[in-house]
Design a protein around this motif. Structure first.
Motif, PDB file in Angstrom:
ATOM      1  N   SER A 277       0.555  -1.147  -0.026  1.00  6.42           N
ATOM      2  CA  SER A 277      -0.114  -0.003  -0.109  1.00  6.42           C
ATOM      3  C   SER A 277       0.871   1.374  -0.001  1.00  6.42           C
ATOM      4  O   SER A 277       2.075   1.442   0.471  1.00  6.42           O
ATOM      5  CB  SER A 277      -0.892  -0.020   1.465  1.00  6.42           C
ATOM      6  OG  SER A 277      -1.855  -0.998   1.164  1.00  6.42           O
ATOM      7  N   ASP A 300      -6.517  -4.190  -0.207  1.00  6.67           N
ATOM      8  CA  ASP A 300      -5.794  -3.172  -0.213  1.00  6.67           C
ATOM      9  C   ASP A 300      -5.999  -2.280  -1.373  1.00  6.67           C
ATOM     10  O   ASP A 300      -6.534  -2.881  -2.455  1.00  6.67           O
ATOM     11  CB  ASP A 300      -4.262  -3.894  -0.281  1.00  6.67           C
ATOM     12  CG  ASP A 300      -3.923  -4.816  -1.366  1.00  6.67           C
ATOM     13  OD1 ASP A 300      -4.024  -4.186  -2.664  1.00  6.67           O
ATOM     14  OD2 ASP A 300      -3.775  -5.716  -1.102  1.00  6.67           O
ATOM     15  N   GLN A 301      -5.305  -1.344  -1.518  1.00  7.65           N
ATOM     16  CA  GLN A 301      -5.189  -0.209  -2.815  1.00  7.65           C
ATOM     17  C   GLN A 301      -4.036  -0.465  -3.433  1.00  7.65           C
ATOM     18  O   GLN A 301      -3.455   0.642  -3.970  1.00  7.65           O
ATOM     19  CB  GLN A 301      -5.605   1.070  -2.276  1.00  7.65           C
ATOM     20  CG  GLN A 301      -6.777   1.041  -1.735  1.00  7.65           C
ATOM     21  CD  GLN A 301      -7.502   2.451  -1.178  1.00  7.65           C
ATOM     22  OE1 GLN A 301      -6.612   3.110  -0.422  1.00  7.65           O
ATOM     23  NE2 GLN A 301      -8.470   3.126  -1.813  1.00  7.65           N
ATOM     24  N   GLY A 354      -5.905  -2.646  -6.552  1.00  2.00           N
ATOM     25  CA  GLY A 354      -5.339  -3.474  -5.406  1.00  2.00           C
ATOM     26  C   GLY A 354      -6.015  -4.905  -5.641  1.00  2.00           C
ATOM     27  O   GLY A 354      -6.392  -5.250  -6.654  1.00  2.00           O
TER      28      GLY A 354
END
Length: 365
Positions: A277, A300-301, A354
């Protein structure tokens, strides 16, 4: 083009039919690996068994195979027999004539019976091929399991042998550090201590991966366990400048799990999410449930995981991190714990970017 069909003609056709079945049986017996070549040969044999072989076009269509002995006329008549896997129709074999020169009287009842017999032979052939594929898959899985068992034994032995010297290195380094006054020596000792701690963590994961992972499953309220794990990971999140959002659809949701192993899942997935991230982004943990299943998603991104690598990331010692930053055991441990809890784990895309690790665990195993 129809002409009178004599007894002698029928006898000749009968001989052709028997020769056809014998030839097809011989082709199927000698078949090795090239399925398409085998089917093409069968189509040619079928074509020559018909009353007008010079005008007949044979087509065999089955799943991803579509084989023709020539161009099918724009206007045609045909005989057909369906191919089946004994549960559903999956294709057919046809014999065509150009309707400009032939009519349906050119097809014999015996030819339809022959075509039906050929379709049975082909259907049985495909069934045998499927059985061979399943047997080969089972064989490869058995070999893979054997290799993993041997790897587990070797890994456990190595981990056990490394644990004591690593403990000594760490203990003596800390002892020297406590009495040291020199800055350069202090920096060198810091490196030794950090490397020893890192190595010991790998050894712990190796031992966890290698063992049978006995678990003590008890009915537990899931929310406090996740909150406790995130509390312990708070410093990691803060240091990376990342926030974590946790949502659960049922505050008092209870599930039979091993607390230590489930916490290990949270730790590994969140630490991986932190690693990929960017600062100011966020991680989501979403928990929902149905009548029989709990679903946990860790999103997550980051840059995401390519579909070609999604199965590999659960293999032991496979890591996308630079050398020295990952052991390649974290996700394999997660996979093992999930399987030990009779659950499933998969990776899908997080929208808009993500990865999303989706874990499903049974509420009533």
């Amino acid at each position: 083009m129809n002409k009178e069909f004599t007894v002698e003609d029928r006898l000749k056709e009968r001989i052709k039919e028997l020769s056809c079945l014998y030839s097809i049986s011989r082709v199927l017996r000698k078949h090795q690996d090239d399925v398409e070549a085998t089917l093409k040969e069968i189509c040619e044999i079928t074509k020559n068994a018909w009353r007008h072989p010079e005008a007949a076009i044979v087509q065999l269509k089955y799943t991803n195979f579509d084989i023709k002995t020539g161009a099918i006329p724009s206007k045609y008549i045909f005989q057909e027999s369906r191919l089946s896997d004994h549960q559903e129709n999956l294709g057919y074999i046809r014999v065509y004539y150009d309707s400009a020169y032939f009519d349906n009287t050119e097809f014999l009842e015996e030819e339809q019976q022959l075509l039906d017999q050929i379709s049975i032979e082909i259907s049985d052939f495909f069934e045998r091929e499927r059985i061979k594929e399943r047997e080969e898959l089972l064989r490869r899985k058995a070999e893979h399991n054997d290799r993993l068992a041997i790897l587990g034994e070797i890994t456990a032995g190595i981990a056990h042998e490394l644990n004591t010297p690593l403990g000594n290195i760490l203990g003596f380094a800390e002892l020297i550090q406590a009495n040291n006054k020199d800055d350069q020596t202090k920096n060198d000792l810091d490196k030794i201590i950090k490397a020893s701690i890192y190595s010991r963590e790998i050894v712990k994961k190796l031992m966890f991966f290698a063992c049978e992972m006995p678990h003590q499953k008890q009915a537990q309220q899931i929310k406090p366990i996740i909150e406790q794990a995130l509390s312990l990971l708070g410093p990691n999140l803060k240091k990376a400048g990342i926030s974590c959002q946790f949502k659960i659809d049922e505050e008092n949701l209870i599930i039979p799990i091993d607390i230590v192993q489930f916490t290990q899942i949270i730790f590994n997935l969140v630490i991986n999410a932190i690693y990929v991230s960017t600062p100011q982004s966020y991680i989501e943990i979403l928990v929902s449930h149905t009548k029989d299943t709990m679903l946990m998603e860790v999103k997550d991104q980051g840059p995401g995981i390519a579909k070609t690598f999604r199965k590999k990331v659960f293999h032991p010692f496979y890591s996308t991190k630079p050398l020295g930053e990952g052991s390649g055991l974290g996700l394999s441990v997660v996979h093992g714990i999930v399987k030990a809890h009779q659950g499933e784990i998969k990776i899908v895309d997080n929208i808009p970017n993500g990865s999303n690790f989706k874990i499903s665990l049974p509420l009533h195993p």
